[in-house]
Enzyme design. Structure first.
Site, PDB file in Angstrom:
ATOM      1  N   LYS A  13      35.196  48.526  30.763  1.00 57.83           N
ATOM      2  CA  LYS A  13      35.773  49.714  30.116  1.00 57.83           C
ATOM      3  C   LYS A  13      36.667  49.335  28.943  1.00 57.83           C
ATOM      4  O   LYS A  13      36.604  49.953  27.881  1.00 57.83           O
ATOM      5  CB  LYS A  13      36.594  50.528  31.129  1.00 57.83           C
ATOM      6  CG  LYS A  13      35.815  51.030  32.322  1.00 57.83           C
ATOM      7  CD  LYS A  13      36.663  51.920  33.212  1.00 57.83           C
ATOM      8  CE  LYS A  13      37.896  51.217  33.767  1.00 57.83           C
ATOM      9  NZ  LYS A  13      37.557  50.061  34.639  1.00 57.83           N
ATOM     10  N   ARG A  88      43.141  57.792  37.576  1.00 63.52           N
ATOM     11  CA  ARG A  88      42.489  57.009  38.621  1.00 63.52           C
ATOM     12  C   ARG A  88      42.425  57.743  39.945  1.00 63.52           C
ATOM     13  O   ARG A  88      41.820  57.231  40.888  1.00 63.52           O
ATOM     14  CB  ARG A  88      43.227  55.678  38.817  1.00 63.52           C
ATOM     15  CG  ARG A  88      43.106  54.751  37.618  1.00 63.52           C
ATOM     16  CD  ARG A  88      43.642  53.391  37.945  1.00 63.52           C
ATOM     17  NE  ARG A  88      43.539  52.490  36.814  1.00 63.52           N
ATOM     18  CZ  ARG A  88      43.871  51.205  36.851  1.00 63.52           C
ATOM     19  NH1 ARG A  88      44.336  50.680  37.969  1.00 63.52           N
ATOM     20  NH2 ARG A  88      43.748  50.452  35.780  1.00 63.52           N
ATOM     21  N   ARG A 123      37.358  34.633  36.219  1.00 66.20           N
ATOM     22  CA  ARG A 123      38.283  34.591  35.084  1.00 66.20           C
ATOM     23  C   ARG A 123      39.314  33.472  35.258  1.00 66.20           C
ATOM     24  O   ARG A 123      39.843  33.252  36.340  1.00 66.20           O
ATOM     25  CB  ARG A 123      39.041  35.917  34.953  1.00 66.20           C
ATOM     26  CG  ARG A 123      38.213  37.085  34.507  1.00 66.20           C
ATOM     27  CD  ARG A 123      39.071  38.345  34.547  1.00 66.20           C
ATOM     28  NE  ARG A 123      38.324  39.549  34.188  1.00 66.20           N
ATOM     29  CZ  ARG A 123      38.768  40.779  34.380  1.00 66.20           C
ATOM     30  NH1 ARG A 123      39.960  40.975  34.943  1.00 66.20           N
ATOM     31  NH2 ARG A 123      38.044  41.817  34.039  1.00 66.20           N
ATOM     32  N   ARG A 156      44.727  34.369  37.940  1.00 63.05           N
ATOM     33  CA  ARG A 156      45.777  35.320  38.275  1.00 63.05           C
ATOM     34  C   ARG A 156      45.598  35.808  39.707  1.00 63.05           C
ATOM     35  O   ARG A 156      44.483  35.879  40.223  1.00 63.05           O
ATOM     36  CB  ARG A 156      45.756  36.516  37.319  1.00 63.05           C
ATOM     37  CG  ARG A 156      46.047  36.154  35.871  1.00 63.05           C
ATOM     38  CD  ARG A 156      46.088  37.395  35.006  1.00 63.05           C
ATOM     39  NE  ARG A 156      44.843  38.175  35.092  1.00 63.05           N
ATOM     40  CZ  ARG A 156      44.576  39.238  34.347  1.00 63.05           C
ATOM     41  NH1 ARG A 156      45.468  39.660  33.468  1.00 63.05           N
ATOM     42  NH2 ARG A 156      43.439  39.880  34.473  1.00 63.05           N
ATOM     43  N   ARG A 167      40.810  46.124  45.564  1.00 64.42           N
ATOM     44  CA  ARG A 167      40.798  47.033  44.424  1.00 64.42           C
ATOM     45  C   ARG A 167      39.521  47.862  44.401  1.00 64.42           C
ATOM     46  O   ARG A 167      39.539  49.057  44.058  1.00 64.42           O
ATOM     47  CB  ARG A 167      40.953  46.253  43.116  1.00 64.42           C
ATOM     48  CG  ARG A 167      42.321  45.620  42.932  1.00 64.42           C
ATOM     49  CD  ARG A 167      42.341  44.657  41.771  1.00 64.42           C
ATOM     50  NE  ARG A 167      42.107  45.331  40.499  1.00 64.42           N
ATOM     51  CZ  ARG A 167      41.773  44.696  39.373  1.00 64.42           C
ATOM     52  NH1 ARG A 167      41.623  43.374  39.367  1.00 64.42           N
ATOM     53  NH2 ARG A 167      41.605  45.365  38.258  1.00 64.42           N
TER      54      ARG A 167
END
Length: 223
Positions: A13, A88, A123, A156, A167
């Site tokens: 997004k 959200r 990541r 992270r 999540r």
């Protein structure tokens, strides 16, 4: 042009929102950036945001609504905006509608959970510069270290698999219902606003971009 992008974390997004922002000269309002600034501030609000994000939870609706409503009053939003990461929850969406912040287009980007997990857990970040790598899709020249400084890269906490899966659970429970909310809103409004567009996020970044821009151009938005 007032656009909302909906999709799970890691669906792309933010990347697509930046493309739209640049092409149509409207601000990209990324609530993730707003929340990170709040965390850096060290205030009680920032601490509350930090705790929620580390636990893979959503920030309280009243906090998010207040932050975004203030941002939409900015002069640079007069000709439109592209929202990324808000609303959200259904209460947030309803609050946005009640506030009169009408949307022209809602774009949903769908990606299956396992692909999301693969994207996010891969990541790696260089803490000082913010440079982002991916162990599969865009690895550093030497594994585990930044290309420019040779310093160690980190993963992270909110990119770790356990947090990512939490999540995703939260997304399916609290955010995914917005797809039905905005589709119903489009059907019931006389002018069919917001227009609702579904995009599969399985393609490359450029392929997804081309599909989205083809749709927006068909709506005769000038750029």
């Amino acid at each position: 042009m007032r656009i909302l992008l909906i999709g799970p974390p890691g669906a792309g997004k933010g990347t697509q929102a930046k493309f739209i922002s640049e092409a149509f000269n409207i601000p990209h309002i990324a609530t993730g950036d707003m929340l990170r600034l709040a965390i850096k501030s060290g205030t009680e609000l920032g601490k509350a945001v930090d705790k929620a994000m580390k636990n893979g939870q959503l920030v309280a609706d009243d906090i998010m609504v207040a932050l975004v409503q203030e941002r939409l009053r900015g002069d640079d939003c007069a000709n439109g905006f592209v929202l990324d990461g808000f609303p959200r929850t259904l209460p947030q969406a309803e609050a946005l509608t009640r506030a009169g912040a009408e949307l022209d287009v809602v774009i949903e980007i769908r990606v299956i959970d396992e692909e999301i997990v693969r994207r996010i857990t891969g990541r790696r970040i260089h803490p000082d510069s913010g440079r982002i790598y991916h162990v599969i899709y865009s690895p550093p020249k030497n594994a585990g270290v930044d290309d420019q400084t040779g310093e160690l890269l980190i993963q992270r906490e909110d990119d770790q698999e356990e947090t990512v899966r939490r999540r995703l659970e939260v997304y399916h429970k609290q955010t995914e219902p917005l797809t039905a909310y905005y589709q119903d809103l489009s059907k019931n409004n006389l002018d069919h606003r917001p227009q609702y567009f579904y995009e599969s996020g399985r393609g490359s970044i450029d392929e997804v971009k081309e599909d989205i821009f083809r749709y927006l151009d068909a709506l005769n938005f000038s750029r």
